[in-house]
Enzyme design. Structure first.
Site, PDB file in Angstrom:
ATOM      1  N   ARG A  78       1.206   1.255  10.283  1.00 54.04           N
ATOM      2  CA  ARG A  78       0.820   1.623   8.924  1.00 54.04           C
ATOM      3  C   ARG A  78       2.066   1.542   8.046  1.00 54.04           C
ATOM      4  O   ARG A  78       2.938   2.407   8.131  1.00 54.04           O
ATOM      5  CB  ARG A  78       0.244   3.042   8.932  1.00 54.04           C
ATOM      6  CG  ARG A  78      -0.404   3.478   7.633  1.00 54.04           C
ATOM      7  CD  ARG A  78      -1.080   4.829   7.810  1.00 54.04           C
ATOM      8  NE  ARG A  78      -2.202   4.736   8.733  1.00 54.04           N
ATOM      9  CZ  ARG A  78      -3.436   4.390   8.387  1.00 54.04           C
ATOM     10  NH1 ARG A  78      -3.717   4.127   7.123  1.00 54.04           N
ATOM     11  NH2 ARG A  78      -4.394   4.323   9.278  1.00 54.04           N
TER      12      ARG A  78
ATOM     13  N   ARG B 272       0.841  -1.205   0.000  1.00 51.90           N
ATOM     14  CA  ARG B 272       0.000   0.000   0.000  1.00 51.90           C
ATOM     15  C   ARG B 272       0.869   1.246   0.000  1.00 51.90           C
ATOM     16  O   ARG B 272       1.846   1.330   0.740  1.00 51.90           O
ATOM     17  CB  ARG B 272      -0.915  -0.033   1.224  1.00 51.90           C
ATOM     18  CG  ARG B 272      -1.773  -1.282   1.179  1.00 51.90           C
ATOM     19  CD  ARG B 272      -2.873  -1.296   2.190  1.00 51.90           C
ATOM     20  NE  ARG B 272      -3.622  -2.553   2.024  1.00 51.90           N
ATOM     21  CZ  ARG B 272      -4.629  -2.935   2.773  1.00 51.90           C
ATOM     22  NH1 ARG B 272      -5.052  -2.157   3.755  1.00 51.90           N
ATOM     23  NH2 ARG B 272      -5.238  -4.077   2.551  1.00 51.90           N
TER      24      ARG B 272
ATOM     25  N   ARG C 163       0.087  -6.494  11.241  1.00 50.20           N
ATOM     26  CA  ARG C 163      -0.312  -5.480  12.218  1.00 50.20           C
ATOM     27  C   ARG C 163      -0.739  -6.076  13.559  1.00 50.20           C
ATOM     28  O   ARG C 163      -0.632  -5.428  14.603  1.00 50.20           O
ATOM     29  CB  ARG C 163      -1.453  -4.632  11.642  1.00 50.20           C
ATOM     30  CG  ARG C 163      -1.891  -3.529  12.557  1.00 50.20           C
ATOM     31  CD  ARG C 163      -3.138  -2.841  12.033  1.00 50.20           C
ATOM     32  NE  ARG C 163      -2.815  -1.676  11.223  1.00 50.20           N
ATOM     33  CZ  ARG C 163      -3.748  -0.864  10.698  1.00 50.20           C
ATOM     34  NH1 ARG C 163      -5.027  -1.115  10.895  1.00 50.20           N
ATOM     35  NH2 ARG C 163      -3.387   0.183   9.989  1.00 50.20           N
TER      36      ARG C 163
ATOM     37  N   GLU D  98      -7.846  -1.112  14.002  1.00 47.36           N
ATOM     38  CA  GLU D  98      -8.466  -2.098  13.116  1.00 47.36           C
ATOM     39  C   GLU D  98      -7.525  -3.273  12.863  1.00 47.36           C
ATOM     40  O   GLU D  98      -6.411  -3.094  12.386  1.00 47.36           O
ATOM     41  CB  GLU D  98      -8.823  -1.425  11.785  1.00 47.36           C
ATOM     42  CG  GLU D  98      -9.425  -2.399  10.787  1.00 47.36           C
ATOM     43  CD  GLU D  98      -9.635  -1.781   9.403  1.00 47.36           C
ATOM     44  OE1 GLU D  98     -10.066  -0.618   9.330  1.00 47.36           O
ATOM     45  OE2 GLU D  98      -9.351  -2.465   8.408  1.00 47.36           O
TER      46      GLU D  98
ATOM     47  N   SER E 226     -11.259  -6.777   8.829  1.00 48.52           N
ATOM     48  CA  SER E 226     -12.318  -6.086   8.124  1.00 48.52           C
ATOM     49  C   SER E 226     -12.978  -7.109   7.215  1.00 48.52           C
ATOM     50  O   SER E 226     -12.289  -7.788   6.456  1.00 48.52           O
ATOM     51  CB  SER E 226     -11.700  -4.960   7.298  1.00 48.52           C
ATOM     52  OG  SER E 226     -12.713  -4.262   6.606  1.00 48.52           O
TER      53      SER E 226
END
Length: 423
Positions: A275, A260, A387, A347, A350
């Site tokens: 992140r 990402r 994460r 988070e 998801s």
RNA sequence: GGAGACGUCGCAUAGUCUGGUCUAGUGCGCCACCCUGCUAAGGUGGUAACGGGGCAACCCGUUCGAGGGUUCGAAUCCCUCCGUCUCCGCCA
């Protein structure tokens, strides 16, 4: 892509959905208009083309005397056909362009934007570090003490938001992802190691090339995209296929690196590995009948919670508001773990029900009772990512700088119970 | 990287040289029906997707790896690209 029949028969439901998302309902009327123009242009073309074909047959059978007259006639018609076809193609392209901008029809998500999620439930208890008598360290401090995370060298070699997982850090990630794979396997998912470079049409088909296209790495020399999740490759797996769902959903568990760009997140989560530009993930992906999609969505959420229980983290489940859904999702649940040093939820998973939105673009259909084909529904959900290490380290740290290994992960770490500091 | 062969309706294959009778043939598989103590064999018919029109039976169009071109007309001729296979070279 939304369903054209729904657009024609019940455009108001799509306008409603667009409003719920805070998107433009006027696109629906643009699409209706483009559709009408495409259909009339297509009818003109098809009539002319049919005539051209029948004349062509006469030419073939005509005698030498008749031929010149017929040829003159058909020559003129050929030009018309070409012009009509161009009109029809242009109208179709216009329709596609408008359709591409309309997002999936929301299904049950609460109204509002990013902050209007509904908390479905809380599970587990956040630790009271004050009562335990010590100040919790953040995941990077812990990770460095354990010799598990090295962001300095990550930055040296690849730039900011890159990192090395070393020693017990590397083992922890492998343990976590193996546990995720086993969980998926036990639930009947077919394990898959996916490509991480995909073609433009696959990336577009999953809906990632819309507004957030700048989030995605693109290799210009080869015109390939680096996936941000194995969802992309798993959605593409059955593209342009008619699948058989008579024995139940097709379920895959993808293992892949994820990339990402994190454009537009400058200054956010800059410390540690919360992140990052590259991480690993185990992702569930299901193809189901439309009627089974909501049930499958619940099942994916249950499996995510099972994994969170396995690593013993306190978390909450939120029902994401319509305005915060991705363009492909009709509904989305996130599981967020408690992050003690930031006093907030992070988070970790998801799960989205994309209904027929992705499958329609990617051409994934099923045959129902020897009748016509039907577009299937697709769903995805996270079972584990790099994460998670953040939450595991912070929530299971001990006063002496060591970290307790949650029992569920011990079998994947050779029975290791405590991660000890190396410095 | 070099040379060559190939890509056709689920699978296998015909058709491509010599453009029109291809509404793409045939076999296998599959489905329905017939025949039939059962099964097997046999017979008959059907057997793609997508889009447009119609209450419907049905009609029409697009698609022969993809895209472009030549032509009144392209599975068939030309160009570009993609993929598969074989051989050679190079290299984890």
């Amino acid at each position: 892509m939304i369903d054209l029949n729904l657009l024609r028969e019940d455009p108001e439901s799509i306008r409603d959905s667009q409003r719920l998302r805070g998107e433009d309902p006027g696109l629906v009327d643009q699409a209706l208009d483009a559709d009408a123009r495409r259909r009339s242009a297509l009818a003109e073309f098809e009539t002319a083309r049919a005539e051209q074909k029948s004349l062509g047959k006469q030419v073939a059978q005509a005698s030498a005397d008749e031929r010149p007259a017929l040829l003159a006639q058909t020559k003129q018609l050929a030009e018309q056909v070409k012009a009509f076809q161009a009109d029809s193609n242009a109208a179709a392209a216009e329709l596609d362009e408008v359709l591409a901008q309309i997002q999936n029809v929301v299904e049950g998500a609460p109204p509002g934007g990013e902050d209007d999620y509904i908390v479905v439930k809380h599970v587990g208890q956040a630790r009271d570090f004050a009562a335990e008598g010590f100040e919790p360290a953040d995941h990077l401090a812990i990770g460095e003490r354990l010799g598990a995370i090295d962001t300095a060298r990550g930055a040296k070699v690849s730039g900011s938001r890159f990192y090395y997982l070393t020693g017990v850090g590397a083992r922890l990630e492998l343990a976590l992802l193996n546990a995720a794979m086993d969980t998926a396997l036990a639930a009947g998912f077919n394990p898959v190691i996916t490509p991480t470079l995909v073609k433009p049409e696959i990336m577009a088909g999953t809906g990632f090339l819309g507004r957030h296209a700048d989030e995605i790495y693109h290799l210009g020399t080869d015109d390939l995209y680096l996936v941000g999740t194995s969802e992309v490759a798993l959605a593409g797996f059955h593209s342009d296929e008619i699948v058989d769902l008579s024995d139940g959903p097709l379920r895959y568990a993808g293992w892949s690196a994820c990339y990402r760009r994190e454009a537009g997140s400058h200054g956010k989560d800059v410390r540690g590995i919360i992140r990052v530009h590259q991480f690993h993930k185990v992702e569930m992906f299901s193809y189901t009948r439309v009627a089974d999609a909501a049930d499958e969505h619940r099942r994916l959420l249950e499996l995510e919670e099972k994994m969170l229980a396995l690593v013993d983290l306190p978390y909450r489940v939120i029902d994401t508001a319509a305005g915060d859904l991705g363009s492909s999702a009709a509904r989305k649940f996130d599981c967020e773990a408690w992050l003690p040093t930031q006093q907030r939820y992070l988070e970790l998973t998801s799960t989205s029900n994309c209904t027929t939105y992705q499958a329609r673009r990617l051409g994934v259909r099923e045959r129902v009772d020897s009748g016509p084909t039907q577009t299937v529904a697709t769903l995805n959900g996270t079972l584990g990512t790099t994460r998670w290490i953040v939450a595991i380290l912070e929530n299971h740290q001990q006063a002496d700088g060591s970290v307790r290994v949650p029992e569920g992960l011990r079998p994947y770490l050779g029975g290791l119970e405590v991660l000890e500091p190396v410095r």
